[in-house]
Design a protein around this motif. Sequence first.
Motif, mmCIF file in Angstrom:
data_model
loop_
_atom_site.group_PDB
_atom_site.id
_atom_site.type_symbol
_atom_site.label_atom_id
_atom_site.label_comp_id
_atom_site.label_asym_id
_atom_site.label_seq_id
_atom_site.Cartn_x
_atom_site.Cartn_y
_atom_site.Cartn_z
ATOM 1 N N ALA A 1 86.266 50.993 -29.320
ATOM 2 C CA ALA A 1 85.767 52.241 -28.427
ATOM 3 C C ALA A 1 87.116 52.689 -28.049
ATOM 4 O O ALA A 1 87.082 54.213 -27.647
ATOM 5 C CB ALA A 1 85.121 51.481 -27.323
ATOM 6 N N ALA A 2 88.242 52.141 -27.663
ATOM 7 C CA ALA A 2 89.464 52.729 -27.287
ATOM 8 C C ALA A 2 89.991 53.657 -28.409
ATOM 9 O O ALA A 2 90.417 54.833 -27.963
ATOM 10 C CB ALA A 2 90.440 51.796 -26.854
ATOM 11 N N ASP A 3 89.808 53.323 -29.610
ATOM 12 C CA ASP A 3 90.466 54.145 -30.655
ATOM 13 C C ASP A 3 89.539 55.219 -30.965
ATOM 14 O O ASP A 3 90.156 56.160 -31.340
ATOM 15 C CB ASP A 3 90.551 53.104 -31.870
ATOM 16 N N PHE A 4 88.127 54.956 -30.838
ATOM 17 C CA PHE A 4 87.419 56.270 -30.816
ATOM 18 C C PHE A 4 87.334 57.326 -29.896
ATOM 19 O O PHE A 4 86.939 58.233 -29.812
ATOM 20 C CB PHE A 4 85.873 55.787 -31.028
ATOM 21 N N GLY A 5 87.961 56.833 -28.715
ATOM 22 C CA GLY A 5 88.394 57.737 -27.810
ATOM 23 C C GLY A 5 87.034 57.690 -26.757
ATOM 24 O O GLY A 5 86.790 58.768 -26.118
ATOM 25 N N ILE A 6 86.408 56.726 -26.679
ATOM 26 C CA ILE A 6 85.085 56.807 -25.925
ATOM 27 C C ILE A 6 84.905 55.671 -25.017
ATOM 28 O O ILE A 6 85.791 54.592 -25.438
ATOM 29 C CB ILE A 6 83.858 56.663 -26.647
ATOM 30 N N GLN B 1 87.197 54.065 -20.061
ATOM 31 C CA GLN B 1 88.077 54.494 -21.303
ATOM 32 C C GLN B 1 89.347 53.644 -21.236
ATOM 33 O O GLN B 1 90.111 54.234 -20.495
ATOM 34 C CB GLN B 1 88.131 56.131 -21.409
ATOM 35 N N GLU B 2 89.486 52.719 -22.119
ATOM 36 C CA GLU B 2 90.616 51.852 -21.830
ATOM 37 C C GLU B 2 91.691 52.199 -22.822
ATOM 38 O O GLU B 2 91.657 53.090 -23.713
ATOM 39 C CB GLU B 2 90.163 50.671 -22.256
ATOM 40 N N ASP B 3 93.159 51.898 -22.346
ATOM 41 C CA ASP B 3 94.003 52.025 -23.079
ATOM 42 C C ASP B 3 94.237 51.030 -24.214
ATOM 43 O O ASP B 3 94.009 49.765 -23.918
ATOM 44 C CB ASP B 3 95.526 51.891 -22.199
ATOM 45 N N GLU B 4 94.318 51.702 -25.505
ATOM 46 C CA GLU B 4 94.299 50.861 -26.380
ATOM 47 C C GLU B 4 95.398 49.576 -26.569
ATOM 48 O O GLU B 4 94.943 48.459 -26.824
ATOM 49 C CB GLU B 4 94.556 51.447 -27.970
ATOM 50 N N ASN B 5 96.584 49.889 -26.195
ATOM 51 C CA ASN B 5 97.468 48.532 -26.138
ATOM 52 C C ASN B 5 97.228 47.650 -25.153
ATOM 53 O O ASN B 5 97.258 46.331 -25.198
ATOM 54 C CB ASN B 5 99.096 49.228 -26.022
ATOM 55 N N GLU B 6 96.706 48.057 -24.188
ATOM 56 C CA GLU B 6 96.062 47.261 -22.952
ATOM 57 C C GLU B 6 95.048 46.263 -23.450
ATOM 58 O O GLU B 6 95.151 45.108 -23.236
ATOM 59 C CB GLU B 6 95.625 47.912 -21.779
ATOM 60 N N VAL B 7 94.026 46.810 -24.254
ATOM 61 C CA VAL B 7 93.216 45.840 -24.889
ATOM 62 C C VAL B 7 93.688 44.926 -25.762
ATOM 63 O O VAL B 7 93.531 43.698 -25.717
ATOM 64 C CB VAL B 7 91.999 46.959 -25.642
ATOM 65 N N LEU B 8 94.891 45.514 -26.844
ATOM 66 C CA LEU B 8 95.540 44.367 -27.530
ATOM 67 C C LEU B 8 96.313 43.198 -26.819
ATOM 68 O O LEU B 8 96.107 42.152 -27.116
ATOM 69 C CB LEU B 8 96.342 45.107 -28.462
ATOM 70 N N ARG B 9 96.659 43.609 -25.657
ATOM 71 C CA ARG B 9 97.543 42.979 -24.964
ATOM 72 C C ARG B 9 96.744 41.713 -24.331
ATOM 73 O O ARG B 9 97.119 40.562 -24.040
ATOM 74 C CB ARG B 9 98.488 43.455 -23.935
ATOM 75 N N LYS C 1 95.326 46.845 -36.810
ATOM 76 C CA LYS C 1 95.948 47.765 -35.966
ATOM 77 C C LYS C 1 97.127 47.447 -35.616
ATOM 78 O O LYS C 1 98.072 48.458 -35.705
ATOM 79 C CB LYS C 1 95.015 47.509 -34.725
ATOM 80 N N VAL C 2 97.602 46.454 -35.287
ATOM 81 C CA VAL C 2 99.045 45.949 -35.184
ATOM 82 C C VAL C 2 99.965 46.097 -36.310
ATOM 83 O O VAL C 2 101.098 46.616 -36.121
ATOM 84 C CB VAL C 2 99.203 44.665 -34.477
ATOM 85 N N LEU C 3 99.441 45.753 -37.211
ATOM 86 C CA LEU C 3 100.124 46.040 -38.587
ATOM 87 C C LEU C 3 100.390 47.493 -38.967
ATOM 88 O O LEU C 3 101.621 47.833 -39.431
ATOM 89 C CB LEU C 3 99.510 45.443 -39.614
ATOM 90 N N CYS C 4 99.673 48.261 -38.523
ATOM 91 C CA CYS C 4 99.924 49.660 -38.610
ATOM 92 C C CYS C 4 101.119 50.296 -37.663
ATOM 93 O O CYS C 4 101.763 50.847 -38.368
ATOM 94 C CB CYS C 4 98.669 50.663 -38.566
ATOM 95 N N GLU C 5 101.151 49.742 -36.597
ATOM 96 C CA GLU C 5 102.327 49.914 -35.762
ATOM 97 C C GLU C 5 103.628 49.199 -36.416
ATOM 98 O O GLU C 5 104.717 49.967 -36.127
ATOM 99 C CB GLU C 5 101.978 49.325 -34.419
ATOM 100 N N ALA D 1 96.063 57.585 -28.859
ATOM 101 C CA ALA D 1 97.793 57.602 -28.723
ATOM 102 C C ALA D 1 98.286 57.917 -29.971
ATOM 103 O O ALA D 1 99.858 58.067 -30.083
ATOM 104 C CB ALA D 1 98.253 55.963 -28.369
ATOM 105 N N GLY D 2 97.396 58.219 -31.031
ATOM 106 C CA GLY D 2 98.434 58.988 -32.338
ATOM 107 C C GLY D 2 98.414 57.888 -33.310
ATOM 108 O O GLY D 2 99.190 58.350 -34.271
ATOM 109 N N LEU D 3 98.039 56.895 -33.054
ATOM 110 C CA LEU D 3 98.389 55.708 -34.364
ATOM 111 C C LEU D 3 96.976 55.750 -35.097
ATOM 112 O O LEU D 3 95.935 55.823 -34.983
ATOM 113 C CB LEU D 3 98.338 54.350 -33.710
ATOM 114 N N ALA D 4 97.554 55.736 -36.669
ATOM 115 C CA ALA D 4 96.618 55.720 -37.628
ATOM 116 C C ALA D 4 95.573 54.580 -37.335
ATOM 117 O O ALA D 4 95.988 53.518 -37.173
ATOM 118 C CB ALA D 4 97.157 55.825 -38.824
ATOM 119 N N ILE D 5 94.094 55.001 -37.647
ATOM 120 C CA ILE D 5 93.450 53.801 -37.539
ATOM 121 C C ILE D 5 93.160 53.179 -39.153
ATOM 122 O O ILE D 5 92.147 53.355 -39.503
ATOM 123 C CB ILE D 5 91.761 54.312 -36.910
ATOM 124 N N GLY D 6 94.263 52.517 -39.598
ATOM 125 C CA GLY D 6 94.554 52.057 -40.836
ATOM 126 C C GLY D 6 93.712 51.000 -41.170
ATOM 127 O O GLY D 6 93.578 50.510 -42.077
#
Lengths: 430, 414
Positions: free
Chosen positions: A211-216, A223-231, A253-257, A292-297
């Motif tokens: 949801a965070a990555d799709f911007g919804i 609408q959550e911050d993607e890194n906060e979700v991961l943390r 997702k983290v590996l793309c980063e 945030a601009g990270l590829a959803i790889g």
Amino acid sequence: MPNNDPMSVPGAKVTLPVSKVREGFDQEFIAAARKNFSNTHMQLGGDHALYYTTNFTEFVPAAMANPHGPVSELTRRPDPSLGALTYTLGDGTESAPLDAHLVDFNSRVQGMMILHKGDVVFEAFPGMRPEQVHIWASVAKSMVGTLLTMLELEGKLDTSKPITDYAPALRGSEWDTVPLIHAINMASGLDITEDAKNTMDPRSVFQRMLAADFGIPNADGVQEDENEVLRGAVRLPGEEPGKFARYSSVITKVLCEVVETVTQKTYTAVAEERIWSKIGARAPLVMSLSPAGLAIGYGAQHSTLEDLARYALIFTPSWQKVAAEPIVSPDVLRKMQTASSKEAYLAGDFTDHSWVKMCFGKDMPIFNSHQWDAVWEDGALFKHGNLYQGIYSDPARDVVGVFFSTSPVNLAPDLNPGYLRAAAKVLAGG
Amino acid sequence: MTDQSAPKPVTAYKEGFTLEDQRHFKNNRDLAEWLGGGNASVWVNNRPSEAFPSTATVPNRLPPAELPKAINPEIGKITVETNSLGTLTLDEFMAHPAGRAQAFMVIHKGQIAYENFAAMHPADFHVWMSTAKVIPGLLIDLLISEGKIDDEKTVGHYLEVYRGSAWEDIKVIDVMDMCTGLDIQEMQDGISYKPGSVVQRMLSAEFGLPYKGEVEDFDAVLRDAKKVLEPGVQFDYSSVATQVLVMICEAITGEPWAETVDKRVWSKVGFESALLVHTTPTGLAVGHGMLSTRLSDMGRFGMLYTPSWSKVANEQVVTDEILKRIQQGTRSHDFYMKGYGPETAAHLADETMISNARQWDAVWPDGDLFKSGFQQQSLYVSPSRDLVIVNFSVNGGDDTIKHYLRPIATSGLF
């Protein structure tokens, strides 16, 4: 009380044949699909998903990895016998012939290609036009694994280090305890697995990340911050990293980063520079971006099926059919084929997937490795994607197979992967 | 951290954007920055599908039609008087940091006679900005040829949503020629995209950016347009008019605009790559400017208006009848100069055109056609000389690059 049953949302169910994608949709259908767009709605694989899987850039911004130079034309050498191909399913019964499978309403296959020695020996597009781009879903993870392995062998990263050495945004969280190699092999020990429970739970880390990555907004309207979700990921009780391979897009997702931190380039730029500019692709590789601009790889990556086949060839001896220089070195290939754990594979949840049981129950992979879902003793690699996508690359037999579909996971098990490996054996004489 | 607002030369981005660049631009979405011609403009123009919320992809369905090279070095030596850099040859201007030119290509008889990718990769997409307008114009003309649109009928006849607004009685032909008489002009009181104007609010709504704290409804913004003149009096350039053409096209075909471009144009031409159709958050194609391709594909599109169309297309998309409609569709030089004409004439450093017509900014007595883009993109077609000139830039202010177009066409080299 609002009705929270996702299947009651218009467009959630399968009623249309996949051939509808070839014809195109009218404005009314598209407007309804737009109105109902969400990660959960798409995951149901129903009528609206047919639109999302081929038009994803209308919903989420994307970066383009562009092809450079002339298109690598693939030779057509059709092998009519493949239409009659069958194989023994995990339950001991024999599959339908491939041709019959492809036209079965419930198979939901949109396109399939099989190449032998770099030439196209089988292709069918029952549910898309060959020039259309389609989501790779988790097939995309094979590229993350490949790029990371290249960087590792170039000495640009140390896979024994904690993943947060290369993902600064997650420092100070449970991710600090996860060595990069165990993340690469999907054995993080964190409660982020994509099992049936988490997939159906809109409040799981997995669904909140989507949801965070799709911007919804998430299931609670936030609408959550993607890194906060991961943390927020926590350790599974009693699970050390490296012991249990549990499939998770959150890891990828983290590996793309990690790829971005190491290269100081966008993931898309790295994919273009190292792969997509070199394979004579016809069309761009489309990389959807998180807010945030990270590829959803880990999954929101798109191309034509033929370009996916070109990519699959870079792991085989026929790489010269598409590239002027080798892209995947023998060392990178060997590392991906060998550097994983059979114990962790069998202890974890990879073998629970219905496609593994049905397609390979009689021909089991030895493990998952480097973001590939399945590696066989003979060195063949396979990666599966949500809504039933697949890439099979068999260097020893010099065969690759790829397919795109839009199928609900609960309609029928995905039988496509088994056809690809069976075809490889037939084509290579065993 | 780099200071991202300090202007860098466009060549700094020739090989793409760093991670830091990308993060900065992605997270600082500001319309004024995007249009201002600085670093953010380079990013938006070269990475449009990252910046805009929604993009429809029109695939390249045919094998690419190769454009052979027959480079004529004389083209790069053509000189013009620039706005502030003295007299420069085209080659010098392309290399000059103040020019902010990214790429330039001249195609004569289907062969590349000049190409210069000074500050972008040939494989990169670039936004056309208003050079895009000729595609919505072409689709209307194609539908007229098919008998599906009558340009003497009104906007209200085709679009229910604008009945009861000032748009209702405006004829399609007056929308095509940008003389609606409504207060939708791009330039108001000497200011482009004046804050609070219909055109500025429309752009904000298209990009999903707020106006006065809220993302406005697209149709509601357009319905706010007011009549200020009788239709047909003068050329009042406006992207809003083009958007209405996009909506009329959708109303007639019943399909998304991008699909119509695909079926009627893009699928018939051997383009190298896709056409990106950036759309509003609700999925309406922003046909007045937010289309992106490679430069060579803009060149191939231009070739559809020349006798060399058959070298790139498998059927004649721009028929002789449609070309004549444009070339003979000019109103008068007076009509042109009463409105926005002097602006275009100044951009080109040339006043010999007759007028605008059917979404083209200028039509000359020799039948040549020109369409300008906001950040100094150009599409110039000379059907009689079998010549196409295209360029991409991100210049916010200096229009010098357009000074080269007419002199190249009339240089005697072609």
